[in-house]
Design an enzyme around this catalytic site. Sequence first.
Site, PDB file in Angstrom:
ATOM      1  N   HIS A   1       0.853  -1.195   0.000  1.00  0.00           N
ATOM      2  CA  HIS A   1       0.000   0.000   0.000  1.00  0.00           C
ATOM      3  C   HIS A   1       0.891   1.249   0.000  1.00  0.00           C
ATOM      4  O   HIS A   1       1.819   1.342   0.814  1.00  0.00           O
ATOM      5  CB  HIS A   1      -0.902   0.006   1.240  1.00  0.00           C
TER       6      HIS A   1
ATOM      7  N   ASP B   1      -6.722  -2.276   4.465  1.00  0.00           N
ATOM      8  CA  ASP B   1      -5.360  -1.786   4.703  1.00  0.00           C
ATOM      9  C   ASP B   1      -5.020  -1.755   6.200  1.00  0.00           C
ATOM     10  O   ASP B   1      -4.216  -0.936   6.645  1.00  0.00           O
ATOM     11  CB  ASP B   1      -5.153  -0.385   4.077  1.00  0.00           C
TER      12      ASP B   1
HETATM   13  C1  GRF Z   1       0.937   0.241  -6.025  1.00  0.00           C
HETATM   14  O1  GRF Z   1       1.483   1.500  -5.751  1.00  0.00           O
HETATM   15  C2  GRF Z   1       0.363  -0.403  -4.788  1.00  0.00           C
HETATM   16  O2  GRF Z   1       0.928   0.062  -3.608  1.00  0.00           O
HETATM   17  C3  GRF Z   1      -1.088  -0.036  -4.847  1.00  0.00           C
HETATM   18  O3  GRF Z   1      -1.412  -0.012  -6.204  1.00  0.00           O
HETATM   19  C4  GRF Z   1      -0.250   0.289  -6.970  1.00  0.00           C
HETATM   20  C5  GRF Z   1      -0.171  -0.748  -8.049  1.00  0.00           C
HETATM   21  O4  GRF Z   1       0.835  -0.480  -8.981  1.00  0.00           O
HETATM   22  N1  GRF Z   1      -1.865  -0.986  -4.066  1.00  0.00           N
HETATM   23  P1  GRF Z   1       1.308  -1.599 -10.009  1.00  0.00           P
HETATM   24  O5  GRF Z   1       0.066  -2.165 -10.718  1.00  0.00           O
HETATM   25  O6  GRF Z   1       2.034  -2.664  -9.235  1.00  0.00           O
HETATM   26  O7  GRF Z   1       2.195  -0.884 -10.967  1.00  0.00           O
END
Ligand code: GRF
Length: 201
Positions: free
Chosen positions: A108, A144
């Site tokens: 997160h 979360d």
């Molecule tokens: C990440 O920043 C994660 O923390 C959040 O969603 C984003 C997903 O990015 N839950 P990706 O698809 O891995 O590029």
Amino acid sequence: MRIGVLVSGTGTNLQALLDAQAAGALAPAELVVVIANVPDAPALDRARRAGVATEVVDHRGRARAAFEDALAEALARHRAEAVVLAGFMRILTAGFVDRYPQRIVNTHPSLLPAFPGRDAPAQALAYGVKLAGVTIHFVDATVDGGPIIAQAAVAVEDGDDARALHARIQREEHRLLPIVVQRLAAGRLSCQGRHVRSRAE
Ligand code: GRF
């Protein structure tokens, strides 16, 4: 440990896991399936290019319980023992989470418990914090809110917009997530209540 990765979008965190696996840095974790709830999620192409099996479990047109059953069935087909949420944008209820106790991790883009939910980097900017970051945590039935495994802070810089801040946070999450997944598989994470110990060896 056989790992299923759930994705919804771009999949840069998935890519970090795939790259770690290719470099031999993820074992004894093995990525066995990538499951998207969005049929055209770019993350699926990353999995295919790396030769990892893919599945689509579309949430549309399914009640939440049926969606979660279908997810669990897809994971079971690939004999996944643990689950990584890597940009997976659906809330999972106890009906799913309780099937994998301390076997689901999420990344997160905030320093939880600050700024749970969507658009965390934008929430952090709107609040005016000077430090943002990433949290990798076990998933329970709260949003979360599960026990924190690892965190890294990044500075908020003058002139940041949400995209620039998120990009800086992502560099840290791409570094941390493979370490956490490797330790989970190696039995190096232990959880007592909210307190997680994460051992390098
Ligand atoms: C990440 O920043 C994660 O923390 C959040 O969603 C984003 C997903 O990015 N839950 P990706 O698809 O891995 O590029």
